[in-house]
Enzyme design. Structure first.
Site, mmCIF file in Angstrom:
data_model
loop_
_atom_site.group_PDB
_atom_site.id
_atom_site.type_symbol
_atom_site.label_atom_id
_atom_site.label_comp_id
_atom_site.label_asym_id
_atom_site.label_seq_id
_atom_site.Cartn_x
_atom_site.Cartn_y
_atom_site.Cartn_z
ATOM 1 N N MET A 67 0.843 -1.197 0.000
ATOM 2 C CA MET A 67 0.000 0.000 0.000
ATOM 3 C C MET A 67 0.880 1.250 0.000
ATOM 4 S SD MET A 67 -3.066 -1.209 2.575
ATOM 5 C CE MET A 67 -4.181 0.068 1.969
ATOM 6 N N SER A 68 0.815 1.991 -1.106
ATOM 7 C CA SER A 68 1.634 3.190 -1.260
ATOM 8 C C SER A 68 0.966 4.432 -0.690
ATOM 9 C CB SER A 68 1.924 3.426 -2.744
ATOM 10 O OG SER A 68 0.707 3.725 -3.432
ATOM 11 N N CYS A 85 13.143 -1.089 -8.445
ATOM 12 C CA CYS A 85 12.345 -1.101 -7.222
ATOM 13 C C CYS A 85 11.408 -2.302 -7.199
ATOM 14 C CB CYS A 85 11.559 0.199 -7.096
ATOM 15 S SG CYS A 85 10.621 0.339 -5.541
ATOM 16 N N MET A 142 6.028 0.351 2.340
ATOM 17 C CA MET A 142 7.482 0.265 2.378
ATOM 18 C C MET A 142 8.084 1.650 2.568
ATOM 19 S SD MET A 142 8.292 -2.516 -0.633
ATOM 20 C CE MET A 142 7.701 -1.412 -1.916
ATOM 21 N N GLY A 167 -0.974 -2.769 -6.735
ATOM 22 C CA GLY A 167 -1.938 -2.055 -7.571
ATOM 23 C C GLY A 167 -1.487 -1.881 -9.000
ATOM 24 N N CYS A 187 10.361 8.633 -7.416
ATOM 25 C CA CYS A 187 9.944 9.169 -6.124
ATOM 26 C C CYS A 187 11.037 9.945 -5.410
ATOM 27 C CB CYS A 187 9.449 8.033 -5.236
ATOM 28 S SG CYS A 187 10.661 6.728 -4.919
#
Length: 361
Positions: free
Chosen positions: A9-10, A103, A34, A127, A201
């Site tokens: 879950m980001s 990643c 994470m 997702g 990111c």
């Protein structure tokens, strides 16, 4: 006993809806975010970071709304080693990396997989927009494009192994982005209308060279722009500022448009040429992973992509040794760049891929 799933879950809407769909299927779900880097280490402000407090709180809110246990796992050491340091090394050596692929390979489907096993989970769920199917005739799991071609992310997932594919689920693979947002809104998720996150990111405002200089503390020396015959055309401001195919930002004017053809770290030179000189029909890749078949010892007709936004093109692929693919396109392709991923498709099935080591020679 219900099967267990660890949901990556980001804090974004996609992973939140993936969690919701798995719950509705009857899985016992655990949410996990994470923590990939310390913002102060990468010079990224909280509001631009995928590891921001807001993202963590959004993910936690959705997990609690769904009645799921929720954890934050600190994988910053592995992320720095496998993603950021490699990103820097590639630019320092004249390559252009895709850190999202690294990643996925080393964090989501390595470290998170390990944590899932520790928690006795049967699946890792993300997702991503892609599909997984099991093919009875070959006994292999297949990675396929998403139903929504405009959101397809199969390109960045080519490194998934058979064991990983057997224990991964992509619940959004058959959905459109609008359908995903509708699910989020129907459940009242706080991130239902949240904007898409930026591509990389840990790099703010897309200024890769500024990030690298601040991260390493190094000064990257100026050198010569040269043509393909070695004639000096001017001075560049450090090789980390350039990538193959680049035209803007060269800082010098010519009688015709000039582009970066190659970068030579050993000589500290950047080779410039015309747009026509950017085209080549042959590309070699290593670090390969094949999904739909065990090997490509015999030439195979495929469609191939040489970067994420590249429109796949017809080509012939063959595996020249245990860890090398060579692809010859029917038509020359522009700005094939070392460090990017070469991904092969058979219709909507991912055959496999690898990291480009040569194209513009």
């Amino acid at each position: 006993m219900n099967k267990k799933a660890l949901i990556a879950m980001s804090g974004g809407v996609d992973s939140s809806v993936a969690a919701c769909l798995m719950k509705e299927k009857g899985y016992d779900c655990i949410g996990a975010t994470m923590k990939l880097f310390q913002n102060e280490e990468t010079c990224v402000s909280d509001e631009h970071s995928c590891c921001s407090l807001e993202d963590v709180e959004d993910a936690r809110s959705v997990a609690y709304a769904l009645g799921m246990p929720y954890y934050v796992f600190n994988f910053s050491d592995r992320f720095r080693e496998a993603v950021i340091d490699r990103f820097v090394d590639d630019y320092e050596n004249g390559r252009t990396p895709n850190p999202c692929i690294d990643c996925n390979r080393h964090l989501k489907f390595e470290k998170l997989f390990q944590r899932a096993r520790e928690l006795s989970c049967d699946y890792v769920v993300t997702g991503h927009y892609a599909r997984i199917e099991y093919e009875e005739s070959s006994g292999r799991y297949l990675l396929k494009k998403a139903a929504d071609q405009t959101k397809d992310q199969s390109y960045v997932l080519y490194s998934l192994t058979q064991d990983q594919l057997a224990h991964v689920q992509f619940p959004l693979g058959g959905m459109t982005k609008n359908e995903v947002r509708e699910v989020a809104e129907a459940h009242g998720f706080v991130n239902a209308k949240k904007a898409e996150s930026q591509d990389i990111c840990f790099v703010q405002n897309g200024k890769y060279h500024d990030f690298i200089a601040e991260y390493t503390g190094k000064e990257y020396p100026e050198g010569d722009f040269v043509d393909t015959k070695g004639n000096v055309l001017g001075r560049h401001k450090g090789i980390i500022r350039y990538t193959v195919g680049q035209r803007k930002g060269l800082g010098i004017a010519f009688g015709e448009p000039m582009y970066v053809l190659r970068i030579d770290p050993a000589a500290n030179t950047v080779v410039l040429g015309t747009n026509d000189e950017l085209f080549t029909d042959t590309v070699t890749a290593r670090g390969i992973n094949l999904i739909s078949r065990e090997n490509l010892r015999e030439p195979m007709r495929v469609k191939a992509k040489v970067r994420y936004r590249h429109r796949e093109q017809w080509a012939t692929a063959v595996q020249t040794d245990e860890d090398t693919l060579q692809v010859v396109f029917d038509e020359p392709q522009r700005a094939i760049t070392a460090g990017q991923a070469l991904v092969l498709y058979d219709g909507d099935i991912v055959v496999g891929g690898g990291t480009i080591i040569s194209g513009m020679e």
